[in-house]
Design an enzyme around this catalytic site. Structure first.
Site, PDB file in Angstrom:
ATOM      1  N   GLY A  96      48.759 -22.634  -7.112  1.00 20.06           N
ATOM      2  CA  GLY A  96      50.000 -22.469  -7.858  1.00 20.06           C
ATOM      3  C   GLY A  96      50.227 -21.039  -8.293  1.00 20.06           C
ATOM      4  N   ASP A  97      51.454 -20.758  -8.692  1.00 24.28           N
ATOM      5  CA  ASP A  97      51.833 -19.476  -9.278  1.00 24.28           C
ATOM      6  C   ASP A  97      53.050 -19.784 -10.155  1.00 24.28           C
ATOM      7  OD1 ASP A  97      51.209 -16.442  -9.057  1.00 24.28           O
ATOM      8  OD2 ASP A  97      53.372 -16.468  -8.755  1.00 24.28           O
ATOM      9  N   LYS A 124      43.636 -16.910   0.555  1.00 20.73           N
ATOM     10  CA  LYS A 124      43.696 -17.615  -0.736  1.00 20.73           C
ATOM     11  C   LYS A 124      44.713 -16.919  -1.618  1.00 20.73           C
ATOM     12  CE  LYS A 124      42.110 -20.786  -3.543  1.00 20.73           C
ATOM     13  NZ  LYS A 124      43.520 -21.104  -3.863  1.00 20.73           N
ATOM     14  N   LYS A 164      49.578 -15.070   0.098  1.00 17.18           N
ATOM     15  CA  LYS A 164      50.540 -15.450  -0.946  1.00 17.18           C
ATOM     16  C   LYS A 164      51.720 -16.127  -0.285  1.00 17.18           C
ATOM     17  CE  LYS A 164      50.799 -15.082  -5.482  1.00 17.18           C
ATOM     18  NZ  LYS A 164      49.690 -15.252  -6.426  1.00 17.18           N
ATOM     19  N   SER A 177      39.845 -21.258  -8.821  1.00 17.43           N
ATOM     20  CA  SER A 177      40.334 -21.921  -7.611  1.00 17.43           C
ATOM     21  C   SER A 177      39.240 -21.963  -6.556  1.00 17.43           C
ATOM     22  CB  SER A 177      41.558 -21.175  -7.057  1.00 17.43           C
ATOM     23  OG  SER A 177      42.739 -21.582  -7.707  1.00 17.43           O
TER      24      SER A 177
END
Length: 453
Positions: A173-174, A98, A134, A385
């Site tokens: 998202g980031d 995640k 990531k 999340s």
């Protein structure tokens, strides 16, 4: 005997770091993250020599899987463009991978590995069953049309879809990936693999998203900082707060800090920053940055009490009590940390990932500032999340208040568990070490239980 145990622990940490450095000498961000983490681990390996025998650190610092791929897409002029895509699936000991997807020109393997490594422990701190990963690309969404962004996202997901899934890897998202990008990514995944709403988080409310997800990281940062203040018998009331950034994290940190009684006097973007002695107005910042996708300079054009300055907000000579860096990694160097201290800050809590350089962290600790590290203070986003994943699995949608209450409790538990770990391992009051230790021991114990995999 105690000296022998200490020597064995420090020798092991040094040996593993040397192995990592030899393997990836040019991955500076990843090496920095690992080095800083190792600095806090000696008490753990003194108490748990079984971790040394199992070589848990070398196993933990090597990702389970690294995926790099080409992302070809067509711009509006009809020219073929190519970017690099990445997904680092770092550790799945406590659950599926995640972690967010970042779209920014700076993205490379080192940055994705550093973010994924930090994500392992951040996710573990939430006490939710999620591992660390990531990803992202060096694609820059700034200045691109909606159609260009859609074509990029579709190409990116065409390859990424082969490696993700509800019980395998759930991206979010980031930086550079908001609701628009998540929508395009999910649409392409659905087209290729079918409608699996739980495969991405941060979705729109109309197709499986969670209320309070947009606000989660900024709200969580405020809740964590509030716990730091309560532990010091204090509160946000009357506190002047400096915030960097004007993206999702910063905007909703501004909102929640203001609700909790603080006055946010700064925010920024990559060009400069604004100072508003009357307090940054949440609605105006949100309109400029989220709706119009404008520059923060426009805030000063619209608000009479605000002044705009070029450069970093952390160079500003402005009095404040609390600093909340919410922009990007290594935005605060050693000299800027001294400026923060000179400005009167007593607390630094991180909304961005690794915004403080090692020299900055040393300066905070030397000045005895209360320091809330990113892996604890900004865990609210990934926590919600995971709550979105739960709602998708149950085919339910919780109210904003229910999600917000769960978030608040998770941030409180992260703080308390970090404090308890620091106390147990003889580093009371050190929130950085406490967070690292609490996250690490949970993951390490799961890895030990599962054998050499």
């Amino acid at each position: 005997m105690e000296d022998d145990i200490l020597t064995k622990a420090t020798d092991y940490l040094q040996q593993v770091y040397e192995v990592i450095e030899q393997r990836d000498p040019h991955q500076t961000e990843f090496l920095e993250a690992v080095h800083d983490f190792f600095q806090t681990m000696t008490p753990v390996f003194e108490k748990h020599p079984e971790y040394i025998e199992a070589n848990i650190l070398e196993r933990l610092t090597e990702p389970e899987r690294v995926i790099q791929f080409r992302v070809p897409w067509l711009d509006d002029a009809g020219h073929a463009r190519v970017n690099r895509g990445f997904r680092v699936q770092f550790n799945s000991a406590i659950g599926p991978y995640k972690g967010g997807l970042r779209l920014h020109p700076s993205v490379n393997l080192s940055i994705v590995k550093f973010l994924g490594f930090e994500q392992i422990f951040k996710n573990a701190l939430t006490d939710l069953p999620i591992g660390g990963g990531k990803g992202g690309s060096d694609f820059d969404p700034k200045g691109k049309s909606d159609n260009e962004i859609m074509r990029f996202c579709q190409s990116f997901m065409t390859e990424l879809s082969k490696y993700i899934g509800l019980d395998v890897d759930v991206p979010a998202g980031d930086i550079g990936v908001g609701g628009r990008e998540i929508g395009y990514l999910y649409g392409q995944y659905k087209r290729l693999r079918g409608a699996d709403r739980g495969v991405l988080t941060g979705k729109g409310l109309g197709y499986g998203g969670s209320l309070a997800r947009t606000e989660a990281t900024g709200y969580g940062l405020a809740y964590y900082t509030d716990e730091m203040l309560k532990a010091a018998n204090d509160s946000f009331d009357g506190k002047r707060v400096a915030i960097s950034g004007a993206g999702n994290v910063a905007i909703y940190a501004i909102q929640k800090v203001t609700e909790l009684g603080g006055k946010v006097i700064t925010c920024s973007d990559s060009n400069g920053y604004v100072v508003d002695e009357n307090g940054i107005d949440f609605d105006t910042v949100k309109q400029i940055k989220e709706v119009e996708r404008g520059r923060i300079k426009e805030y000063a054009d619209r608000v009479a009490s605000a002044e705009y300055y070029e450069g970093s907000v952390w160079d500003a000579k402005v009095a404040y009590d609390i600093a909340l860096p919410c922009a990007t990694q290594n935005e605060i160097n050693g000299d800027q940390a001294q400026t923060i201290i000179s400005n009167g800050a007593k607390i630094v809590a991180e909304g961005a990932n690794m915004p403080s350089s090692p020299e900055a962290i040393t300066a905070y600790q030397k000045a005895k500032l209360l320091y809330g590290p990113a892996k604890a203070a900004n865990a609210g986003g990934v926590a919600v999340s995971a709550l979105e994943m739960s709602q998708n699995s149950m085919r339910l949608s919780w109210s904003f208040e229910e999600v917000d209450d769960r978030l608040k409790q998770i941030m409180k538990d992260i703080f308390n568990n970090s404090v308890a770990a620091a106390d147990e391992y003889g580093v009371s009051g050190d929130y950085l070490s406490g967070a690292n230790i609490a996250g690490f021991t949970k993951v390490a114990d799961a890895m030990m239980a599962q054998g050499l995999v």
